[in-house]
Design a protein around this motif. Structure first.
Motif, mmCIF file in Angstrom:
data_model
loop_
_atom_site.group_PDB
_atom_site.id
_atom_site.type_symbol
_atom_site.label_atom_id
_atom_site.label_comp_id
_atom_site.label_asym_id
_atom_site.label_seq_id
_atom_site.Cartn_x
_atom_site.Cartn_y
_atom_site.Cartn_z
ATOM 1 N N TYR A 45 21.453 36.235 -1.038
ATOM 2 C CA TYR A 45 22.461 35.519 -2.053
ATOM 3 C C TYR A 45 21.984 34.150 -2.209
ATOM 4 O O TYR A 45 21.631 33.603 -3.115
ATOM 5 C CB TYR A 45 23.647 35.520 -1.648
ATOM 6 C CG TYR A 45 24.714 34.769 -2.472
ATOM 7 C CD1 TYR A 45 25.079 35.203 -3.663
ATOM 8 C CD2 TYR A 45 25.306 33.372 -1.848
ATOM 9 C CE1 TYR A 45 25.989 34.070 -4.561
ATOM 10 C CE2 TYR A 45 25.750 32.697 -2.671
ATOM 11 C CZ TYR A 45 26.258 32.891 -4.010
ATOM 12 O OH TYR A 45 26.985 32.088 -4.615
ATOM 13 N N THR A 49 20.468 33.253 -5.894
ATOM 14 C CA THR A 49 21.284 32.395 -6.758
ATOM 15 C C THR A 49 20.921 31.270 -7.240
ATOM 16 O O THR A 49 20.353 30.424 -6.528
ATOM 17 C CB THR A 49 22.801 32.528 -6.195
ATOM 18 O OG1 THR A 49 23.730 31.774 -6.969
ATOM 19 C CG2 THR A 49 22.729 31.415 -4.978
ATOM 20 N N HIS A 56 32.149 32.667 -3.321
ATOM 21 C CA HIS A 56 31.125 33.761 -3.022
ATOM 22 C C HIS A 56 30.768 33.585 -1.436
ATOM 23 O O HIS A 56 30.798 34.520 -0.611
ATOM 24 C CB HIS A 56 30.033 33.703 -3.716
ATOM 25 C CG HIS A 56 30.028 33.805 -5.276
ATOM 26 N ND1 HIS A 56 29.065 33.684 -6.266
ATOM 27 C CD2 HIS A 56 31.097 34.455 -5.700
ATOM 28 C CE1 HIS A 56 29.458 34.147 -7.424
ATOM 29 N NE2 HIS A 56 30.662 34.483 -7.179
ATOM 30 N N VAL A 214 26.453 41.357 -3.861
ATOM 31 C CA VAL A 214 25.593 40.139 -3.895
ATOM 32 C C VAL A 214 24.947 40.348 -5.202
ATOM 33 O O VAL A 214 24.600 39.270 -5.920
ATOM 34 C CB VAL A 214 24.737 40.081 -2.499
ATOM 35 C CG1 VAL A 214 23.680 39.127 -3.050
ATOM 36 C CG2 VAL A 214 25.451 39.502 -1.536
ATOM 37 N N ILE A 218 24.765 37.442 -8.277
ATOM 38 C CA ILE A 218 23.706 36.569 -8.760
ATOM 39 C C ILE A 218 23.206 37.190 -10.142
ATOM 40 O O ILE A 218 22.415 36.492 -10.541
ATOM 41 C CB ILE A 218 22.408 36.776 -7.660
ATOM 42 C CG1 ILE A 218 22.022 38.348 -7.703
ATOM 43 C CG2 ILE A 218 22.900 36.422 -6.189
ATOM 44 C CD1 ILE A 218 20.755 38.571 -6.892
#
Length: 232
Positions: A45, A49, A56, A214, A218
């Motif tokens: 993540y 991201t 999150h 996840v 993203i």
């Protein structure tokens, strides 16, 4: 090959290793592999991201805390702590339902799909609760809340996916589907019938749920539904 692809391959390797270790050897390393998988998913993540969001991170940390419980908690109360951690995480996941919401536009086949799928899961929900209500004893209320939250997350997640049909909504639906299966199987295994096969399925579904979650976090929010795809 970039770091994101390497991490995904590494996570896949850890999941396969965990299942093989449980099936052919002992379950001694399972807790450590669970931690390694969740840490790897969290790193995925952070690497993937473009904008790290506090919620999150909190959700991922709550699930990580759940896997740390066996290292610190009393085995007799471990399932209660895990259920409590899951309950907190599920409540936080309701923010994603709010974030995903778009005006519902369904055709007849969409409605049929939703009615059929939700009816089937409703039957499964009541069957699981009925067989677990007595064995759960004092934990039945906590277990019921846990199952209800999963039920709502999955059904509304399916509603959003059929309505939007975006990659992001698909990842959320798959995450909730795997969470629902893994948590239902976990409660059945702990309170009703210990099963070797259920434990193997849990080892597969639980990390997949986190991986899909996840991917949801993203992925950009794009609406893909169009007339040519309606009903599929």
């Amino acid at each position: 090959m970039n770091g994101e692809k390497i991490l995904k391959l590494f996570i896949s390797f850890l999941i396969v290793l965990q299942v093989l270790e449980f099936v052919f050897f002992t379950s001694y390393l399972n807790a450590y592999l669970n931690i390694a998988i969740l840490i790897s998913i969290t790193v995925l993540y952070l690497v993937s991201t473009k904008s790290i969001k506090t919620l999150h991170i909190i959700v991922l940390l709550v699930f990580l805390l759940r896997e740390l419980i066996p290292f610190f908690g009393d085995l007799s109360s471990m399932i209660e702590y895990q259920m409590t951690a899951n309950l907190i995480a599920n409540i936080l996941l309701f923010y994603f339902l709010y974030y995903n919401h778009k005006s519902f536009v369904y055709n007849k086949r969409d409605v049929f799909t939703l009615v059929l799928g939700s009816s089937l899961y409703t039957v499964i929900f009541f069957m699981v609760y009925q067989i677990l209500k007595e064995p759960m004893g004092e934990l039945y209320l906590l277990g019921f809340l846990h199952l209800v939250l999963l039920y709502i997350l999955l059904v509304v997640g399916a509603m959003h996916y059929i309505n939007i049909r975006s990659e992001k909504s698909l990842w959320f639906f798959l995450a909730m589907l795997n969470f629902s299966f893994s948590e239902n199987m976990l409660l059945i295994d702990r309170f009703y019938l210990e099963s070797y096969e259920l434990e193997v399925l849990i080892l597969i579904c639980k990390p997949l749920a986190m991986f899909f979650l996840v991917n949801y976090m993203i992925t950009k929010s794009l609406k893909l539904k169009s007339e040519e795809f309606e009903g599929f």
